[in-house]
Each structure stands twice: as structure tokens, then as C-alpha cells.
Design an enzyme around this catalytic site. Structure first.
Site, PDB file in Angstrom:
ATOM      1  N   CYS A   1       5.321  -6.102   1.797  1.00  0.00           N
ATOM      2  CA  CYS A   1       5.626  -4.676   1.702  1.00  0.00           C
ATOM      3  C   CYS A   1       4.933  -3.905   2.832  1.00  0.00           C
ATOM      4  O   CYS A   1       5.282  -4.082   3.991  1.00  0.00           O
ATOM      5  CB  CYS A   1       5.260  -4.140   0.317  1.00  0.00           C
ATOM      6  N   TYR A   2       3.933  -3.081   2.535  1.00  0.00           N
ATOM      7  CA  TYR A   2       3.234  -2.361   3.597  1.00  0.00           C
ATOM      8  C   TYR A   2       2.620  -3.336   4.594  1.00  0.00           C
ATOM      9  O   TYR A   2       2.645  -3.105   5.805  1.00  0.00           O
ATOM     10  CB  TYR A   2       2.148  -1.459   2.994  1.00  0.00           C
TER      11      TYR A   2
ATOM     12  N   LYS B   1      -9.898 -13.803 -16.064  1.00  0.00           N
ATOM     13  CA  LYS B   1     -10.040 -14.184 -17.472  1.00  0.00           C
ATOM     14  C   LYS B   1      -9.306 -15.478 -17.809  1.00  0.00           C
ATOM     15  O   LYS B   1      -9.834 -16.327 -18.541  1.00  0.00           O
ATOM     16  CB  LYS B   1      -9.538 -13.044 -18.353  1.00  0.00           C
TER      17      LYS B   1
ATOM     18  N   ASP C   1     -16.364 -14.382 -22.200  1.00  0.00           N
ATOM     19  CA  ASP C   1     -17.035 -14.500 -20.903  1.00  0.00           C
ATOM     20  C   ASP C   1     -18.457 -15.044 -21.035  1.00  0.00           C
ATOM     21  O   ASP C   1     -18.831 -16.008 -20.366  1.00  0.00           O
ATOM     22  CB  ASP C   1     -17.058 -13.136 -20.200  1.00  0.00           C
TER      23      ASP C   1
ATOM     24  N   HIS D   1       7.927  -7.467  -3.274  1.00  0.00           N
ATOM     25  CA  HIS D   1       6.679  -7.914  -3.913  1.00  0.00           C
ATOM     26  C   HIS D   1       6.907  -9.245  -4.643  1.00  0.00           C
ATOM     27  O   HIS D   1       7.297  -9.263  -5.815  1.00  0.00           O
ATOM     28  CB  HIS D   1       6.176  -6.864  -4.913  1.00  0.00           C
TER      29      HIS D   1
ATOM     30  N   GLU E   1       4.702 -11.165  -5.753  1.00  0.00           N
ATOM     31  CA  GLU E   1       3.626 -11.411  -6.711  1.00  0.00           C
ATOM     32  C   GLU E   1       3.944 -10.922  -8.119  1.00  0.00           C
ATOM     33  O   GLU E   1       3.289 -11.328  -9.082  1.00  0.00           O
ATOM     34  CB  GLU E   1       2.313 -10.773  -6.227  1.00  0.00           C
TER      35      GLU E   1
ATOM     36  N   GLY F   1       0.824  -1.199   0.000  1.00  0.00           N
ATOM     37  CA  GLY F   1       0.000   0.000   0.000  1.00  0.00           C
ATOM     38  C   GLY F   1       0.856   1.246   0.000  1.00  0.00           C
ATOM     39  O   GLY F   1       2.056   1.187   0.302  1.00  0.00           O
TER      40      GLY F   1
END
Length: 529
Positions: A92-93, A384, A237, A179, A181, A65
Site C-alpha cells: 500500500c503506502y 499471544k 502470560d 493489503h 496481511e 500508512g
């Protein structure tokens, strides 16, 4: 590592919760967890601890954040979470929130780390099992943990950050300053999987097979013996949603393809050919273009456009509902409407407590309050890439599954200005050129999506055939992405861009300028409106 094909029933019952502290990567964390074969959900940091724990989470991840944990009114989390026994990973945050909440020290160090950063880890640590001691990670911080909480072991450091990771394995509490991710972090996915599999003791149970089984059961329970209609657009979708509902209830499903007058050139014919003739599902095409274009006349504000399109879609399906009831001999049991709503649609439309409304997707924030239908949305919790995997397993043709996304509101949100019939004609012509040239260059599978935008409210001076012109600019926006939550602009070869520009300005006389959008998401969204 356990096999990703191992499955248990109802993996959504014990989700990994990603607590969002305002990070641009919160959705990416959730995706990475799902890539590890485990279901995840995003919740706001404002959610009370008792409500988080009431979801019976199998683990919790605290996101990054932009704030400083020591600032007044900084986002935080109730410390009850840390004593709940639920395995927790701070990123992180979120790492700093954990450190401060458990008695560690966080402060401004006077130095910052951004981007690729060499890091040294301790290989006997849980998070770094099977990871080299020296690796490069993606940092983005100005504050740092200067002292780990009591009972925690420091497990990684950098030249500027002595406490770059810590853990208390007994309490199942872990944290990293970087991070994991993002793809820029070497071994980032391995670090996340170590937390999930070893730190939290979880086994993969979230895959296309388990999703299909779970959703089929839910659809049958919701619908019973009633008739169902589907809002089919021909895109990925709605096509996969229709296939999934058809798997559950068979001939109780009838699909309606609504031509709202906002389609690209040849779109209607393509849907009728590619979908209706290959899937074995009842599909009826209804031309409602006059209804939509009359309602949009004179409207230029993007949110108003989206809400009008959402409203008129529902009105169109209510008309289709009445026609189907009459066809069924007056039996009034057509109360369910299938939509291909995805998780990013819900997130961007402000779905969930504390979420910001970026734009109202026509099938979420754009729905009218007086809607008569009960919605069936089997893809509402999915990204997706998960939808494509399900579509392939259900046998949806590859040319549909691999199709580039096209928004439900169609060209209505690719005209900056009024959605008039004339503006639509100009945009269709330019869009057809872009698609033709991109296909000829073999780029259809390279880019995620390529919106073509008409700046109807903007004119620029040009010269064509030795005459001054005052025409419209066209914007092309090729993007690359994994899930539409984040995106980068696609690096299209210059010769292809030149052909596109020449082709448009030579064949669409209303356009005298073609420009390229080179903005990532964030800060921009993929669509202009």
C-alpha cells in the site's frame, strides 16, 4: 514449501523488519510473517537505513500508512535501503514509497478503492505463484502508482489501478497496492509466503520448539546460579513465562502471587487451585490489597492508576525478595524478577524509537525508575497466540493456556472513576454475573475477552420496584481478536444479553442500566482505561 518444523539456531539474528509508516496493520504484518514460520520485528520509518541494515535483516516489508507520498513532510525511507540487496516488499503506502524512491510516478488519480476489489494478476509473477489470476483483495487507497520504476514488471491490475503490483525479481524488490496481511484479501497469506520463501529465499525457522530452546539458553545465561522470583498472576502470560523460566533454572525459581485487591470474585482461589497445585513450581500468595487500595485512594486518571499499580507491584516484590533472602539464610542473590510482558504490551507502551504511547502497561511504562530488580522477560518479543503454543508444548494445563486474558492492573482499569472498595464490590458482583452467563451460554471459547466496566463517575435515572433510582451503568465489552493488537466486538446473541442485563439489575442494586460496547479496535482499545 519448506517444513515449518525445520529449525536453525537463533532465528532472531536475521529478522524480517516491518517498517511502520503509521499503519494500523503494521503489527498484523509482523504476525503474518511469524505465521509463515519466520521471525519479524517492527521498526519505525524514522530509523536510519544504516541502523536497519545493522540488524542484518533477512528481508524488509514496508507497511501501509495514512499519508500521501507526494505531500510535504510525508514519511519516507532512505533510498539506500533499495540498493542494499535486502529483499523488500512494499504494501500500500510502502508500495508507493518504493515506486517513488525508484523513479516511478505516484499521484492522486481522482478515484479511490476501498474494501473488496477484484484484481487480475499474472501467475508467472513471483508473488502470485500458485495464485489464481482473478482474486478479490482488500484495497484502501486514494493515491496510486501510475508508472512503475524502470526495470520493473507490472504484475497485477484492477479496473481503476493499472499498476496494482510490480516486481524486479533480479533485484528482489516487490510491491502490491493492497493489503495481503488482512484476511479479507484472498490468498493474502500465500502472497506473503511467496515473497518470503521464493522472493527472499527464506526457510521457516520460527516455531515453538526453536523459541523455547532459544529462550532457555538466554535465561540460563542471564540468571546463572542466582535465585529468581516470578510475578505470577495466574493468567496465560505470567504462567507461561514461569513455566519457561522453570524449564531453564528449575528450583531457582520461586513464584509470588500478589493479591492486589483488584481481582475478580474467586480469582485468588482459582489461581491457587489451577496453577500452584498442577505445575510443580513453588508458589506463595501474598495479600497486598491494603497497600494497593490505599495508594489508589482518590485517583481517577487512567495513566496515574497504571503507574501506581506498576509501582506498588514492584514494592510488593521487593518485600517478597527480602523475605526470600531471609529464608535463604541472608544470601543476597535474589535480583531477578520474571514478568510475562508481551510484544503488544511493549508496542502500546511506546516501546522502541518513534512508537506512540497508547497506554502504559503496568509492567512496561508503569515501572518505577528506582526498581531494584533486573527483569527476565522471555515473552517480550511474542504475540499471544505464540505464547499459547509455547505453553502447550511446555505442558501448562489447557485451562490456563486457553484462559481469556485478564489485565495485570485487574479491575483497577475497569472502573471509570475512583478505585474505591465500594466501587470494586459493585464491579465484582456485576462481573461475576457476566462470567456466569457467558459460561452457561457456551461462549467462553467464542470470544477473546469480555471486560466488564463500571462507570463510577456516571449515574442515570431508573425505576426499580416502582421507585426512582439513580444508579450506575455497567458496560459489557465482548471482543474477538487474534493478538489484542486489533479486535472486533463480539456478536453475543440477544437472548444472552437480555439474561445478563436482567441478572445484573436484579442482583446488583447499585446498577440500573447495562449497555453494550460495539466499538472495534482501532479506534478504541479493548480496555476502557
Amino acid at each position: 514449501m519448506p517444513s515449518k518444523l525445520e529449525g536453525v539456531k537463533n532465528p532472531e539474528e536475521n529478522p524480517v523488519l516491518v517498517v511502520d509508516f503509521g499503519a494500523q496493520y503494521a503489527q498484523l504484518i509482523a504476525r503474518r510473517v511469524r505465521e509463515a514460520g519466520i521471525y519479524s520485528e517492527i521498526v519505525p520509518h524514522t530509523m536510519h537505513a544504516k541502523d536497519m541494515l545493522a540488524k542484518h535483516p533477512s528481508a524488509i516489508i514496508l507497511s501501509g500508512g495514512p499519508a500521501s507520498v507526494y505531500a510535504q513532510n510525508a514519511p519516507g525511507i532512505e533510498t539506500e535501503i533499495f540498493t542494499s540487496g535486502v529483499p523488500i516488499l512494499g504494501i500500500c503506502y510502502g508500495f508507493q514509497v518504493m515506486a517513488q524512491g525508484l523513479g516511478g510516478v505516484v499521484g492522486e488519480t481522482g478515484t479511490s478503492e476501498y474494501g473488496h476489489t477484484p484484481t487480475q494478476t499474472h501467475c508467472d509473477a513471483c508473488l502470485f505463484d500458485g495464485v489464481p489470476e482473478d482474486q478479490v483483495v482488500w484495497m484502501s487507497h486514494g493515491d496510486a502508482v501510475s508508472k512503475a520504476p524502470e526495470g520493473f514488471t507490472v504484475t497485477a491490475s484492477t479496473a481503476e489501478t493499472p499498476v496494482a503490483a510490480f516486481e524486479n525479481r533480479e533485484r528482489k524488490l516487490f510491491g502490491v497496492q493492497w493489503h495481503p496481511e488482512v484476511r479479507h484479501s484472498q490468498y493474502g497469506q500465500k502472497v506473503l509466503e511467496n515473497f518470503l520463501y521464493e522472493g527472499a529465499g527464506l526457510e521457516p525457522n520460527w516455531n515453538s520448539t526453536s523459541i523455547i530452546e532459544d529462550q532457555v539458553a538466554k535465561i540460563r545465561e542471564q540468571v546463572g546460579d542466582s535465585q529468581v522470583i516470578c510475578a505470577l498472576s495466574g493468567g496465560v502470560d505470567s504462567s507461561v513465562a514461569a513455566a519457561l523460566v522453570h524449564e531453564a533454572v528449575g528450583d531457582q525459581l520461586t513464584c509470588f502471587f500478589i493479591d492486589h485487591g483488584l481481582l475478580r470474585a474467586g480469582e485468588r482461589e482459582q489461581v491457587e487451585q489451577d496453577y500452584a497445585t498442577t505445575m510443580g513450581i513453588k508458589v506463595f500468595t501474598v495479600d497486598e490489597s491494603e497497600r494497593f487500595l490505599d495508594a489508589l485512594e482518590g485517583v481517577t486518571e487512567p495513566e496515574e492508576k497504571r503507574k501506581i499499580i506498576g509501582r506498588e507491584f514492584i514494592r510488593s516484590f521487593e518485600s517478597a525478595q527480602r523475605a526470600l533472602i531471609e529464608q535463604l539464610g541472608g544470601k543476597d542473590d535474589v535480583k531477578f524478577l520474571v514478568q510475562g510482558t508481551l510484544y503488544p504490551d511493549v508496542v502500546e507502551s511506546g516501546g522502541g524509537e518513534g512508537a506512540s504511547n497508547i497506554k502504559s502497561h503496568h509492567n512496561v511504562g508503569g515501572l518505577p525508575d528506582d526498581m531494584e530488580f533486573e527483569l527476565v522477560e522471555p515473552l517480550r518479543t511474542l504475540f499471544k497466540d505464540e505464547v499459547r503454543a509455547i505453553g502447550r508444548e511446555l505442558g501448562v494445563p489447557e485451562k490456563i493456556v486457553a484462559r481469556q486474558p485478564f489485565p495485570g492492573p485487574g479491575l483497577g482499569i475497569r472502573i471509570v472513576g475512583e478505585v474505591s472498595r465500594e466501587n470494586l464490590r459493585v464491579l465484582r458482583a456485576a462481573d461475576a454475573v457476566v462470567r456466569e452467563e457467558m459460561t452457561a451460554a457456551g461462549l467462553d471459547n467464542v470470544i477473546w475477552q469480555c471486560p466488564v466496566v463500571l462507570l463510577a463517575d456516571v449515574r442515570s435515572v431508573g425505576v426499580q420496584g416502582d421507585h426512582r433510582t439513580y444508579g450506575h451503568p455497567i458496560v459489557i465489552r465482548p471482543v474477538t481478536s487474534e493478538d489484542a493488537m486489533t479486535a472486533d466486538w463480539g456478536r453475543i446473541p440477544y437472548d444472552v444479553l437480555a439474561r445478563i442485563s436482567n441478572h445484573i439489575t436484579n442482583t446488583v442494586p447499585e446498577v440500573n442500566r447495562v449497555v453494550l460496547d460495539v466499538t472495534s479496535k482501532p479506534p478504541a482499545t479493548i480496555e476502557w482505561e
